[in-house]
Scaffold this motif. Structure first.
Motif, mmCIF file in Angstrom:
data_model
loop_
_atom_site.group_PDB
_atom_site.id
_atom_site.type_symbol
_atom_site.label_atom_id
_atom_site.label_comp_id
_atom_site.label_asym_id
_atom_site.label_seq_id
_atom_site.Cartn_x
_atom_site.Cartn_y
_atom_site.Cartn_z
ATOM 1 N N ALA A 1 -34.076 -5.351 -47.848
ATOM 2 C CA ALA A 1 -35.369 -5.098 -47.198
ATOM 3 C C ALA A 1 -35.475 -3.649 -46.727
ATOM 4 O O ALA A 1 -36.562 -3.193 -46.350
ATOM 5 C CB ALA A 1 -35.560 -6.039 -46.016
ATOM 6 N N ASP A 2 -34.356 -2.922 -46.741
ATOM 7 C CA ASP A 2 -34.340 -1.552 -46.243
ATOM 8 C C ASP A 2 -34.681 -0.552 -47.344
ATOM 9 O O ASP A 2 -34.516 -0.813 -48.540
ATOM 10 C CB ASP A 2 -32.974 -1.221 -45.640
ATOM 11 C CG ASP A 2 -32.677 -2.054 -44.403
ATOM 12 O OD1 ASP A 2 -33.631 -2.290 -43.635
ATOM 13 O OD2 ASP A 2 -31.517 -2.471 -44.224
ATOM 14 N N ARG A 3 -35.138 0.624 -46.926
ATOM 15 C CA ARG A 3 -35.546 1.692 -47.838
ATOM 16 C C ARG A 3 -34.513 2.814 -47.825
ATOM 17 O O ARG A 3 -33.808 3.024 -46.846
ATOM 18 C CB ARG A 3 -36.911 2.250 -47.423
ATOM 19 C CG ARG A 3 -37.973 1.229 -47.103
ATOM 20 C CD ARG A 3 -38.465 0.512 -48.323
ATOM 21 N NE ARG A 3 -39.190 1.403 -49.228
ATOM 22 C CZ ARG A 3 -39.739 0.980 -50.387
ATOM 23 N NH1 ARG A 3 -39.623 -0.300 -50.755
ATOM 24 N NH2 ARG A 3 -40.397 1.834 -51.172
ATOM 25 N N PHE A 4 -34.438 3.561 -48.939
ATOM 26 C CA PHE A 4 -33.453 4.638 -49.021
ATOM 27 C C PHE A 4 -33.961 5.775 -49.898
ATOM 28 O O PHE A 4 -34.926 5.632 -50.658
ATOM 29 C CB PHE A 4 -32.119 4.116 -49.582
ATOM 30 C CG PHE A 4 -32.159 3.817 -51.060
ATOM 31 C CD1 PHE A 4 -31.735 4.754 -51.992
ATOM 32 C CD2 PHE A 4 -32.631 2.601 -51.523
ATOM 33 C CE1 PHE A 4 -31.791 4.498 -53.353
ATOM 34 C CE2 PHE A 4 -32.684 2.320 -52.881
ATOM 35 C CZ PHE A 4 -32.262 3.269 -53.806
ATOM 36 N N SER A 5 -33.265 6.900 -49.799
ATOM 37 C CA SER A 5 -33.474 8.032 -50.700
ATOM 38 C C SER A 5 -32.171 8.287 -51.441
ATOM 39 O O SER A 5 -31.089 7.976 -50.934
ATOM 40 C CB SER A 5 -33.890 9.292 -49.929
ATOM 41 O OG SER A 5 -35.189 9.145 -49.400
ATOM 42 N N ALA A 6 -32.269 8.846 -52.637
ATOM 43 C CA ALA A 6 -31.068 9.111 -53.436
ATOM 44 C C ALA A 6 -31.088 10.539 -53.966
ATOM 45 O O ALA A 6 -32.134 11.070 -54.336
ATOM 46 C CB ALA A 6 -30.969 8.127 -54.593
ATOM 47 N N PHE A 7 -29.906 11.156 -53.990
ATOM 48 C CA PHE A 7 -29.701 12.507 -54.507
ATOM 49 C C PHE A 7 -28.701 12.368 -55.655
ATOM 50 O O PHE A 7 -27.549 11.967 -55.435
ATOM 51 C CB PHE A 7 -29.130 13.423 -53.432
ATOM 52 C CG PHE A 7 -29.969 13.503 -52.176
ATOM 53 C CD1 PHE A 7 -30.602 14.694 -51.831
ATOM 54 C CD2 PHE A 7 -30.119 12.400 -51.332
ATOM 55 C CE1 PHE A 7 -31.369 14.767 -50.672
ATOM 56 C CE2 PHE A 7 -30.883 12.481 -50.178
ATOM 57 C CZ PHE A 7 -31.517 13.665 -49.854
#
Length: 227
Positions: free
Chosen positions: A133-139
């Protein structure tokens, strides 16, 4: 005495490996942007990449890079990192950041040839343990190409290849709130050693200790012969 000398020698060898810092520099901006089309998450999370954005950063390992490495996972040896994708920055000091994987190749001298694959995740919502349910960013860096993702849904929470837990290992395929930026060319190189203060380093102290022990061993041997 011989055992003590051996232990000290091994300690000196262990101390001789200096940390390696690798710089990932931008060689151009993103060539392809796919920004969000319908923000169904908190409005403050949605954001657009722009043509002037790119990916760059740096990471440091506990010791020198291995020689003749081929697509070798070294994520567990990284002591610090920092990356920026134009929208945000992720650092190892951030409790929401996760270094999922870092595979590199090097030459016979331990110089870095390529970052075969690197993925750093930064949780944007929720607390540990995180969920889908959580959001993230990716590099992400793959060879000479940098890719970034912002405000993505997570499909699988698990353990990364580097051994880090509580990270997103796969993203949600269809996500209208997510923005992505692709094809940012990058170059990688080991940073030149920085100047240090004129004081003994750990390895120098080890050499001093080893020299002292060798002198003590020589004196002890002479005394035994004189008896």
């Amino acid at each position: 005495m011989k055992k003590l000398l051996l232990a000290t020698t091994l300690a000196v060898v262990a101390l001789s490996g200096q940390a390696a810092t690798v710089n990932v520099t931008s060689a151009g901006n993103y060539a392809l942007l796919q920004n969000y089309t319908n923000c169904t998450t908190a409005p403050s999370l949605c954001a657009n990449f722009v043509a002037a954005n790119n990916l760059s950063g740096t990471f440091t390992t506990a010791g020198s890079l291995p020689t003749n490495a081929s697509n070798l996972e070294i994520g567990s040896t990284v002591t610090s990192y920092s990356f920026s994708n134009g929208l945000e920055t992720v650092t190892s000091s951030d409790s929401d950041s996760r270094l999922n994987t870092l595979r590199i190749s090097t030459d016979a001298s331990g110089n870095i040839i390529a970052v075969n694959i690197m993925q750093v995740v930064k949780w944007l919502t929720g607390t540990a343990p995180h969920s889908t349910a959580d959001r993230f960013s990716a590099f992400v860096i793959s060879g000479t190409n940098g890719t970034s993702t912002h405000n993505s849904g997570c499909n699988t929470v698990g353990t990364g290849n580097s051994g880090v837990n509580d990270t997103c290992v796969t993203a949600t395929v269809s996500d209208t709130s997510r923005s992505t930026a692709n094809n940012s060319p990058v170059a990688v190189a080991i940073a030149a050693p920085t100047a240090s203060a004129p004081v003994p380093t750990l390895s120098q102290w080890g050499i001093i200790a080893l020299s002292s022990l060798m002198a003590m061993a020589a004196i002890a041997r002479v005394r035994r012969r004189q008896r």
